[in-house]
Structures are given as structure tokens and as C-alpha cells.
Design a protein around this motif. Structure first.
Motif, PDB file in Angstrom:
ATOM      1  N   TYR A  11       0.786  -1.178   0.169  1.00  0.00           N
ATOM      2  CA  TYR A  11       0.026  -0.143  -0.063  1.00  0.00           C
ATOM      3  C   TYR A  11       0.744   1.392  -0.108  1.00  0.00           C
ATOM      4  N   GLN A  22      -3.446   6.763  -0.265  1.00  0.00           N
ATOM      5  CA  GLN A  22      -4.725   6.600  -0.151  1.00  0.00           C
ATOM      6  C   GLN A  22      -5.174   8.122  -0.144  1.00  0.00           C
ATOM      7  N   ALA A  24      -6.526   4.600  -4.314  1.00  0.00           N
ATOM      8  CA  ALA A  24      -5.341   3.935  -3.742  1.00  0.00           C
ATOM      9  C   ALA A  24      -4.437   3.808  -4.777  1.00  0.00           C
ATOM     10  N   THR A  57     -11.771   3.781  -4.956  1.00  0.00           N
ATOM     11  CA  THR A  57     -12.178   3.195  -3.732  1.00  0.00           C
ATOM     12  C   THR A  57     -13.369   3.734  -3.272  1.00  0.00           C
TER      13      THR A  57
END
Length: 139
Positions: free
Chosen positions: A80, A83, A131, A117
Motif C-alpha cells: 500500500y 490513499q 489508492a 475506492t
């Protein structure tokens, strides 16, 4: 769902995760995060807020996006990177939040995936954003 490797991803591909938010979820999230804002924990306080009742932490629902990315799309091994989040509506105890991530763009040189998202309670969008992850590669 197994890992979806970068080479197997396509724009428009999506996955979701759904969870019903409980009293325990809110108490545990408060304990772990240190966010003990009374709008989440104190019914009397929350009744006098703009929401008129207790609400779940926004970041609790945002965590469901992480569940999609880390377990479904791309899944295990995803890294990740970032975001963005826009909180659109509150989530209350007993609401089922469905988090969906949809592949919007692929960067083959860096194995990066941009995904739109969204979290919804029924037809109401509660969070929307974008994201960026590094997807595992077959190479």
C-alpha cells in the motif's frame, strides 16, 4: 481469493469486502487508535452532535479498503503506497459497510496499480477515494 499478480490485472477489475460494524469494533478501534472522541463512544454526547447518535470512526471504515487491497485485489503481497479519502456520510453501529476497489490504471514499469475506492452502506456512499499499490509480479 488468491493473489492477483500485476500481469493478470486489468482496468475495470474489482473486488469487495463487507463488514457489519459492531459496538465491539468501535470500542476496539478506539483502544487501538487512541481516538476516544465522544461522538464515537458516548451516546448522550453524540445525541447533541450533528449526527444525533453515535457514529463509527471514519478510519475504521477506511480500514475495510485495506482489507480489499491486502486480501482480494491484488491481495497477499500488495504494498500500500497511498490513499485519498473523502468522508461523505456517517456509519452507525449495525450498518454493513461494503468496500470496493476497482482498477483504474496500471503502470507496468513500476508494477503500480491505481484503484478507485468506495465504501457504501446500502446505496449510500460513505467514503470515496483512490489508492495506489505495488502489486506482486510473476517475474
Amino acid at each position: 481469493m488468491p493473489t492477483v499478480y500485476f500481469e493478470d490485472l486489468s482496468v475495470g477489475q474489482s473486488a469487495e469486502y463487507a463488514k457489519t460494524v459492531t459496538e465491539a469494533d468501535i470500542l476496539l478501534f478506539s483502544a487501538v487508535s487512541g481516538d476516544n472522541n465522544p461522538v464515537h463512544l458516548n451516546a448522550e454526547y453524540a445525541e447533541n452532535s450533528m449526527f444525533k447518535s453515535r457514529i463509527a470512526h471514519g478510519m475504521l471504515s477506511a480500514g475495510f479498503i485495506s482489507a480489499v487491497l491486502g486480501t482480494r485485489l491484488p491481495g497477499e503481497g500488495a504494498i500500500y503506497l497511498g490513499q485519498t479519502l473523502k468522508f461523505k456520510a456517517p456509519v452507525r453501529i449495525g450498518d454493513t459497510v461494503t468496500a470496493t476497489a476497482t482498477v483504474a490504471a496500471l503502470d507496468p514499469a513500476k508494477k503500480r496499480v491505481t484503484l478507485t475506492t468506495v465504501c457504501k452502506v446500502k446505496d449510500t456512499v460513505v467514503i470515496e477515494g483512490e489508492a495506489v499499490v505495488i502489486a506482486p509480479s510473476k517475474a
